[in-house]
Design a protein around this motif. Structure first.
Motif, PDB file in Angstrom:
ATOM      1  N   ALA A 127       0.826  -1.207   0.000  1.00 16.87           N
ATOM      2  CA  ALA A 127       0.000   0.000   0.000  1.00 16.87           C
ATOM      3  C   ALA A 127       0.859   1.255   0.000  1.00 16.87           C
ATOM      4  CB  ALA A 127      -0.928  -0.005   1.213  1.00 16.87           C
ATOM      5  N   ASP A 128       2.009   1.202   0.655  1.00 20.82           N
ATOM      6  CA  ASP A 128       2.885   2.373   0.701  1.00 20.82           C
ATOM      7  C   ASP A 128       3.382   2.748  -0.688  1.00 20.82           C
ATOM      8  OD1 ASP A 128       4.270   4.300   2.453  1.00 20.82           O
ATOM      9  OD2 ASP A 128       6.083   3.332   1.700  1.00 20.82           O
ATOM     10  N   LEU A 129       3.576   1.759  -1.555  1.00 17.24           N
ATOM     11  CA  LEU A 129       3.973   2.037  -2.932  1.00 17.24           C
ATOM     12  C   LEU A 129       2.901   2.865  -3.641  1.00 17.24           C
ATOM     13  CD1 LEU A 129       5.704   1.548  -5.508  1.00 17.24           C
ATOM     14  CD2 LEU A 129       4.460  -0.622  -5.780  1.00 17.24           C
ATOM     15  N   PHE A 130       1.637   2.462  -3.489  1.00 18.59           N
ATOM     16  CA  PHE A 130       0.550   3.230  -4.099  1.00 18.59           C
ATOM     17  C   PHE A 130       0.413   4.608  -3.452  1.00 18.59           C
ATOM     18  CE2 PHE A 130      -1.004  -1.209  -4.856  1.00 18.59           C
ATOM     19  CZ  PHE A 130      -0.838  -1.189  -6.227  1.00 18.59           C
ATOM     20  N   ALA A 131       0.549   4.654  -2.141  1.00 18.87           N
ATOM     21  CA  ALA A 131       0.400   5.930  -1.437  1.00 18.87           C
ATOM     22  C   ALA A 131       1.438   6.942  -1.910  1.00 18.87           C
ATOM     23  CB  ALA A 131       0.508   5.710   0.069  1.00 18.87           C
ATOM     24  N   HIS A 132       2.678   6.514  -2.080  1.00 22.90           N
ATOM     25  CA  HIS A 132       3.704   7.433  -2.572  1.00 22.90           C
ATOM     26  C   HIS A 132       3.376   7.911  -3.984  1.00 22.90           C
ATOM     27  CE1 HIS A 132       6.430   6.298   0.779  1.00 22.90           C
ATOM     28  NE2 HIS A 132       6.994   7.463   0.487  1.00 22.90           N
ATOM     29  N   ALA A 133       2.923   6.999  -4.843  1.00 22.99           N
ATOM     30  CA  ALA A 133       2.578   7.398  -6.205  1.00 22.99           C
ATOM     31  C   ALA A 133       1.434   8.404  -6.205  1.00 22.99           C
ATOM     32  CB  ALA A 133       2.209   6.164  -7.024  1.00 22.99           C
ATOM     33  N   LEU A 134       0.444   8.205  -5.360  1.00 24.67           N
ATOM     34  CA  LEU A 134      -0.694   9.123  -5.290  1.00 24.67           C
ATOM     35  C   LEU A 134      -0.259  10.488  -4.769  1.00 24.67           C
ATOM     36  CD1 LEU A 134      -3.231   6.541  -3.878  1.00 24.67           C
ATOM     37  CD2 LEU A 134      -3.512   7.756  -6.054  1.00 24.67           C
ATOM     38  N   ARG A 135       0.591  10.510  -3.783  1.00 24.19           N
ATOM     39  CA  ARG A 135       1.055  11.803  -3.251  1.00 24.19           C
ATOM     40  C   ARG A 135       1.917  12.557  -4.259  1.00 24.19           C
ATOM     41  NH1 ARG A 135       1.379   9.000   1.905  1.00 24.19           N
ATOM     42  NH2 ARG A 135       3.489   8.301   1.366  1.00 24.19           N
ATOM     43  N   ASP A 136       2.706  11.825  -5.029  1.00 21.33           N
ATOM     44  CA  ASP A 136       3.632  12.472  -5.961  1.00 21.33           C
ATOM     45  C   ASP A 136       2.963  12.936  -7.250  1.00 21.33           C
ATOM     46  OD1 ASP A 136       5.630  11.971  -4.145  1.00 21.33           O
ATOM     47  OD2 ASP A 136       6.417  10.207  -5.192  1.00 21.33           O
ATOM     48  N   ASN A 137       1.778  12.412  -7.543  1.00 14.99           N
ATOM     49  CA  ASN A 137       1.124  12.707  -8.824  1.00 14.99           C
ATOM     50  C   ASN A 137      -0.321  13.122  -8.575  1.00 14.99           C
ATOM     51  OD1 ASN A 137       3.293  11.623 -10.840  1.00 14.99           O
ATOM     52  ND2 ASN A 137       3.049   9.994  -9.332  1.00 14.99           N
ATOM     53  N   PRO A 138      -0.608  14.414  -8.535  1.00 19.95           N
ATOM     54  CA  PRO A 138      -1.938  14.897  -8.126  1.00 19.95           C
ATOM     55  C   PRO A 138      -3.068  14.523  -9.075  1.00 19.95           C
ATOM     56  CG  PRO A 138      -0.555  16.709  -8.891  1.00 19.95           C
ATOM     57  CD  PRO A 138       0.340  15.524  -8.775  1.00 19.95           C
ATOM     58  N   ASP A 139      -2.758  14.066 -10.279  1.00 23.87           N
ATOM     59  CA  ASP A 139      -3.810  13.653 -11.219  1.00 23.87           C
ATOM     60  C   ASP A 139      -4.005  12.138 -11.250  1.00 23.87           C
ATOM     61  OD1 ASP A 139      -4.321  16.290 -12.048  1.00 23.87           O
ATOM     62  OD2 ASP A 139      -2.686  16.208 -13.513  1.00 23.87           O
ATOM     63  N   LEU A 140      -3.280  11.422 -10.410  1.00 24.51           N
ATOM     64  CA  LEU A 140      -3.330   9.957 -10.438  1.00 24.51           C
ATOM     65  C   LEU A 140      -4.494   9.436  -9.605  1.00 24.51           C
ATOM     66  CD1 LEU A 140      -1.996   7.228 -11.195  1.00 24.51           C
ATOM     67  CD2 LEU A 140      -0.610   7.449  -9.114  1.00 24.51           C
ATOM     68  N   HIS A 141      -5.259   8.489 -10.189  1.00 33.85           N
ATOM     69  CA  HIS A 141      -6.341   7.804  -9.490  1.00 33.85           C
ATOM     70  C   HIS A 141      -6.012   6.311  -9.409  1.00 33.85           C
ATOM     71  CE1 HIS A 141      -9.606  10.925  -9.357  1.00 33.85           C
ATOM     72  NE2 HIS A 141      -8.788  11.479 -10.232  1.00 33.85           N
ATOM     73  N   LEU A 142      -6.446   5.705  -8.325  1.00 34.90           N
ATOM     74  CA  LEU A 142      -6.339   4.260  -8.130  1.00 34.90           C
ATOM     75  C   LEU A 142      -7.741   3.680  -8.073  1.00 34.90           C
ATOM     76  CD1 LEU A 142      -4.850   1.587  -7.332  1.00 34.90           C
ATOM     77  CD2 LEU A 142      -5.029   2.356  -4.953  1.00 34.90           C
TER      78      LEU A 142
END
Length: 529
Positions: free
Chosen positions: A306-321
């Protein structure tokens, strides 16, 4: 699009001992959605094998009496008949835990002994880390005299009960025992890949590496070894026929074979320090995501994942999961259920804290409102990179059990707008986008031929369409099911919150038993895969 931007390089794979190629080109990959489609294709391909051809397979569970079509054949009939007509049939099945623990030791042994009696050779393989399993689901079919006919199947579907379901999701008439919330015939959602081209040679190599590993089959279980000796079981694999040359190129798909093997003693000859290319491959792809990560998974737990996804979401404001998971765990009971719930609760909470308005988690039901068990292991990143495999998004699959996934990049750009949704110059790719759309058409009750895809192409529109459909169905339930049922099968996933005193014991049990860590100590301490 440079392949090394998405695929692992040889250095990143970090296992120079293995004979698996870094990646292969010129392949053709076809998703087979649901077990009924996979089993039907498997029957056709196996029945086309003749004397001297090869049938190699690995599995987590194999039920001899599982019917592959409504009127048969069964798994054991199909493979035994192949052996009887001169096909070289070799298999590796996890030995498994006892049936009284809801596992499949007896079924796996029965399949092994029956196929072996017909002239094949199927071994019960316990060369795993303590408490681990062989979870790869693979069938490799080779025609040494006609390599263009070679095909392999890899993904999430075992050769066992409950898997023969289709898009209507009424379940397999031959069910496995699981949580009663799924009914007597649990509806089952799953995906397998059929692949042709040079990647078949890579998957053949994967099987051969395991088959020829000198580690004893019962290295971790002296009691099982004693039972096998008393039964006269086959404990020594016979030599394999010479490996044919790779099949010729036949398509536009580049495929990277990703695996998990734990660090064990004695060491695997083909992975002395284990292998974690599944974890590394996902990590590289997720870090490149900018607009949309779509995944379907049986578990989706582990704080590390989950931390991998969380970092990606924080770093990319247009990213959705967007994630599709089972509504309920497959197990029930006061002792088994809480550890299964607490891991997902922890993982989803971590992601939602990172981007509360950009994490969308759903579960699935059929038209009758019965929950569908999601067993698929699928990930699509920005409609460019896609993977289908046996691995779940948890620490066990990324470090502890044996796993197999195929990551696919398509040479063919998808010309539907937006042609480059991530804005990185990679362009949407036909295989990845088509896989996502095929799955969404089913989940949203859209036209199966794609005539209603207009609002599913752009990531922002797609997120809005999926969430709107799921919210509409949930409102229909909340309002007492008045009026016509809205189209679609997704509902917002609303896991129950466990009380603190249950979490206090369930969390350590989950981490130690359900989601163990198979990395070498130095990787654990460094927090790397």
């Amino acid at each position: 699009m440079p392949l090394q931007d998405w695929f692992l390089t040889a250095e990143e794979r970090a296992n120079p001992v293995s004979g698996i190629p870094v990646w292969t080109t010129g392949n053709l990959a076809e998703p087979l959605i649901h077990g009924a489609a996979y089993f039907d294709r498997l029957v056709d391909e196996v029945e086309a094998l003749g004397p001297g051809d090869h049938l190699f397979f690995t599995d987590w569970r194999g039920d001899p009496d599982q019917r592959l079509r409504p009127d048969g054949p069964t798994v054991v009939q199909l493979f035994a008949q192949a052996a009887q007509r001169g096909v070289v049939v070799k298999g590796l099945i996890w030995r498994s835990h006892l049936d009284v623990l809801a596992y499949s030791e007896a079924e796996n042994r029965d399949l092994s002994e029956t196929i072996s009696a017909a002239g094949g050779e199927v071994l019960l393989d316990q060369r795993v880390r303590r408490g681990g399993s062989h979870h790869q689901k693979l069938v490799v079919l080779r025609h040494p005299e006609a390599p263009e006919r070679d095909v392999a199947f890899a993904g999430g579907i075992d050769l066992c009960h409950s898997r023969r379901d289709d898009g209507a999701h009424h379940g397999d008439p031959q069910p496995v025992q699981m949580s009663p919330r799924y009914g007597p015939h649990p509806p089952w959602h799953d995906v397998q890949l059929a692949v042709r081209g040079p990647v078949v040679g890579a998957l053949d190599t994967l099987f051969r590496e395991r088959w020829t590993d000198p580690m004893p089959l019962d290295s971790e279980n002296p009691m099982a070894y004693l039972r096998d000796r008393l039964r006269g079981s086959d404990l020594r694999p016979d030599p394999l026929p010479e490996q044919p040359a790779d099949p010729p190129p036949c398509g536009p798909h580049q495929i990277q074979v990703l695996r998990t093997y734990p660090a064990v003693r004695p060491r695997y000859s083909f992975a002395p320090d284990g292998e974690r290319t599944v974890a590394r491959g996902y990590t590289k792809a997720v870090r490149r995501a900018r607009r949309l990560i779509y995944l379907e998974d049986q578990y989706l737990w582990s704080a590390e994942v989950a931390d991998l996804f969380a970092h990606a979401l924080r770093d990319n404001p247009d990213l959705h999961l967007i994630a599709v998971v089972p509504r309920h765990p497959d197990v029930d009971g006061r002792m088994a259920l809480p550890p299964n719930m607490v891991g997902r609760e922890q993982a989803l909470s971590l992601c939602e804290r990172a981007a509360p308005d950009r994490v969308h988690v759903f579960d699935v039901e059929n038209q009758a409102g019965e929950p569908v068990y999601v067993h698929a292991k699928v990930c699509v990143v920005d409609d460019v990179w896609a993977s289908v495999g046996s691995d779940n998004f948890n620490r066990r699959s990324w470090t502890h059990d044996s796993e197999l996934s195929c990551a696919v990049l398509d040479e063919i750009p998808d010309q539907r707008e937006p042609t480059d949704p991530a804005g990185r110059g990679d362009g949407a790719r036909s295989f990845a986008r088509d896989l996502r759309l095929r799955l969404w058409r089913e989940h949203l009750d859209r036209d199966p031929d794609g005539l209603e895809d207009a609002d599913l192409l752009d990531p922002a529109d797609a997120v809005a369409a999926v969430t709107a459909a799921a919210d509409a169905l949930q409102r229909w339930y909340d309002d007492g099911q008045v009026g016509e049922r809205p189209p679609g099968r997704l509902r917002p996933h609303r896991p129950a919150r466990l009380p603190w005193y249950t979490r206090a014991w369930a969390l350590p049990v989950y981490r130690l038993v359900y989601d163990p860590d198979g990395r070498p100590l130095r990787a654990r301490l460094a927090g790397t895969w």
